[in-house]
Scaffold this motif. Structure first.
Motif, short mmCIF file in Angstrom:
data_model
loop_
_atom_site.label_atom_id
_atom_site.label_comp_id
_atom_site.label_asym_id
_atom_site.label_seq_id
_atom_site.Cartn_x
_atom_site.Cartn_y
_atom_site.Cartn_z
N VAL A 172 0.82 -1.21 0.00
CA VAL A 172 0.00 0.00 0.00
C VAL A 172 0.86 1.27 0.00
O VAL A 172 0.37 2.34 0.32
CB VAL A 172 -0.97 0.01 1.22
N ASP A 173 2.14 1.13 -0.39
CA ASP A 173 3.04 2.30 -0.34
C ASP A 173 3.34 2.89 -1.70
O ASP A 173 4.15 3.82 -1.83
CB ASP A 173 4.34 1.94 0.38
N GLY A 174 2.73 2.34 -2.77
CA GLY A 174 2.96 2.88 -4.10
C GLY A 174 4.32 2.56 -4.69
O GLY A 174 4.76 3.22 -5.63
N ARG A 175 4.98 1.49 -4.17
CA ARG A 175 6.30 1.11 -4.67
C ARG A 175 6.42 -0.41 -4.73
O ARG A 175 5.75 -1.13 -4.00
CB ARG A 175 7.40 1.67 -3.76
N LEU A 176 7.32 -0.87 -5.59
CA LEU A 176 7.78 -2.25 -5.58
C LEU A 176 9.18 -2.27 -4.98
O LEU A 176 9.80 -1.22 -4.79
CB LEU A 176 7.81 -2.82 -7.00
N SER A 177 9.69 -3.46 -4.69
CA SER A 177 11.04 -3.58 -4.15
C SER A 177 11.83 -4.59 -4.96
O SER A 177 11.37 -5.72 -5.17
CB SER A 177 11.01 -4.03 -2.68
N LEU A 178 13.01 -4.17 -5.42
CA LEU A 178 13.96 -5.09 -6.05
C LEU A 178 14.84 -5.66 -4.95
O LEU A 178 15.45 -4.91 -4.18
CB LEU A 178 14.82 -4.36 -7.07
N ILE A 179 14.88 -6.99 -4.86
CA ILE A 179 15.69 -7.66 -3.84
C ILE A 179 16.75 -8.49 -4.55
O ILE A 179 16.43 -9.36 -5.37
CB ILE A 179 14.82 -8.55 -2.94
N ILE A 180 18.01 -8.19 -4.26
CA ILE A 180 19.14 -8.89 -4.87
C ILE A 180 19.86 -9.67 -3.77
O ILE A 180 20.26 -9.10 -2.75
CB ILE A 180 20.11 -7.90 -5.54
N PHE A 185 32.00 -15.88 0.00
CA PHE A 185 32.69 -16.82 0.87
C PHE A 185 33.84 -16.10 1.58
O PHE A 185 34.58 -15.32 0.97
CB PHE A 185 33.23 -18.00 0.07
N GLY A 186 33.97 -16.36 2.86
CA GLY A 186 35.04 -15.76 3.65
C GLY A 186 35.63 -16.75 4.62
O GLY A 186 35.36 -17.96 4.56
N LEU A 187 36.41 -16.24 5.56
CA LEU A 187 37.06 -17.11 6.54
C LEU A 187 36.05 -17.84 7.42
O LEU A 187 36.32 -18.93 7.92
CB LEU A 187 38.01 -16.28 7.41
N LEU A 188 34.90 -17.22 7.61
CA LEU A 188 33.87 -17.82 8.47
C LEU A 188 32.85 -18.63 7.67
O LEU A 188 31.82 -19.03 8.20
CB LEU A 188 33.17 -16.73 9.28
N GLY A 189 33.14 -18.85 6.40
CA GLY A 189 32.24 -19.66 5.58
C GLY A 189 31.38 -18.83 4.65
O GLY A 189 31.68 -17.68 4.35
N LYS A 190 30.27 -19.42 4.24
CA LYS A 190 29.39 -18.80 3.25
C LYS A 190 28.46 -17.79 3.92
O LYS A 190 27.94 -18.02 5.00
CB LYS A 190 28.57 -19.89 2.55
N ARG A 191 28.26 -16.67 3.22
CA ARG A 191 27.37 -15.63 3.74
C ARG A 191 26.55 -15.06 2.60
O ARG A 191 27.05 -14.89 1.48
CB ARG A 191 28.18 -14.52 4.40
N GLN A 192 25.29 -14.77 2.88
CA GLN A 192 24.42 -14.20 1.85
C GLN A 192 24.19 -12.72 2.11
O GLN A 192 23.82 -12.31 3.20
CB GLN A 192 23.07 -14.92 1.83
N ASP A 193 24.47 -11.92 1.08
CA ASP A 193 24.22 -10.48 1.15
C ASP A 193 22.87 -10.18 0.51
O ASP A 193 22.53 -10.73 -0.54
CB ASP A 193 25.31 -9.71 0.41
N VAL A 194 22.11 -9.29 1.14
CA VAL A 194 20.79 -8.92 0.65
C VAL A 194 20.73 -7.42 0.44
O VAL A 194 21.03 -6.64 1.35
CB VAL A 194 19.68 -9.34 1.63
N SER A 195 20.38 -7.00 -0.78
CA SER A 195 20.19 -5.58 -1.09
C SER A 195 18.74 -5.35 -1.46
O SER A 195 18.14 -6.16 -2.18
CB SER A 195 21.10 -5.16 -2.25
#
Length: 243
Positions: A172-180, A185-195
């Motif tokens: 109901v805010d008059g917008r859509l959202s693009l989610i990427i 991968f790093g020293l602590l393993g796999k990580r997912q980034d969300v934009s």
């Protein structure tokens, strides 16, 4: 005037008792109406449009997410009120809209809380929830900026969805959202980034022909034009809706 559009899967005898209870409760509440039944070789769009032309002011999709989407597609720009009366196995829309499964939804329908919700559109096809594609290379462009993910990422444009790692998007805010979403991968393993990028209009250009899922249905292509249509849908919701 109410018109109840029964999905074809409700012809299965296992739903006879549920439908009988629902029809009795609707009569008790004074909101019984005409019943129209979808069928494999019957055009749902024409059936629903005919009912609207004949005076139906509320189209009730009796079934599941797919039934509701078919009703919304048929209603189009008529501003006719649409409701979901959930019967049988459900997707996510019943919960998002605050509509309980079975006879309990009759009382929610009777309360008639109507919300005007935004609708998304991609290449002329409308969607209620989202458009998504996995592990793709693409560029996203608006009038003001261009986004180019540095590596293959999952891509999603949302209008309405359950809260998750990308938060809550309001219909109901008059917008859509693009989610990427991208994985690193790093020293602590796999990580997912969300934009998360809110927008009103956007072109998404894929590197090669691909297939995106529009509310669960396939749409092939390479270039996709997105836009939001504010307050395009008039939907009955319950007090437990999730937006």
């Amino acid at each position: 005037m109410y018109c109840y559009v029964y999905d074809e899967f409700l012809q299965d005898r296992r739903y006879e008792r549920d439908l009988s209870l629902i029809e009795t409760r609707l009569t008790d509440l004074g909101i019984a109406g005409k019943i129209a039944r979808l069928a494999l070789f019957r055009d749902s769009h024409e059936l629903i449009r005919d009912e609207i032309r004949n005076g139906a002011t509320t189209i009730v999709a009796v079934g599941n997410d797919r039934t509701l989407r078919r009703a919304l597609d048929a209603v189009g720009d008529t501003k006719t009120v649409v409701a979901l009366l959930p019967v049988g196995p459900q997707g996510v829309l019943a919960g998002l809209l605050g509509m309980p499964v079975g006879v309990l939804s009759c009382d929610v329908l009777s309360a008639r809380i109507i919300e005007e919700l935004d609708c998304g559109e991609v290449n002329g096809r409308r969607f209620v929830q989202s458009v998504r594609s996995e592990d793709a290379s693409f560029v996203a462009r608006t009038k003001n900026y261009t986004l180019t993910p540095l590596k293959k990422s999952s891509f999603e444009v949302r209008n309405l969805a359950e809260p998750d790692d990308a938060g809550t998007q309001s219909p109901v805010d008059g917008r859509l959202s693009l989610i990427i979403r991208s994985t690193r991968f790093g020293l602590l393993g796999k990580r997912q980034d969300v934009s998360i990028v809110p927008f009103q209009e956007m072109m998404v250009l894929f590197e090669k022909m691909t297939e995106v899922m529009v509310d669960g249905e396939s749409l092939p292509g390479k270039d996709f034009a997105f836009r939001v249509i504010p307050k395009a849908l008039r939907l009955v919701t319950g007090r437990t809706r999730k937006f």
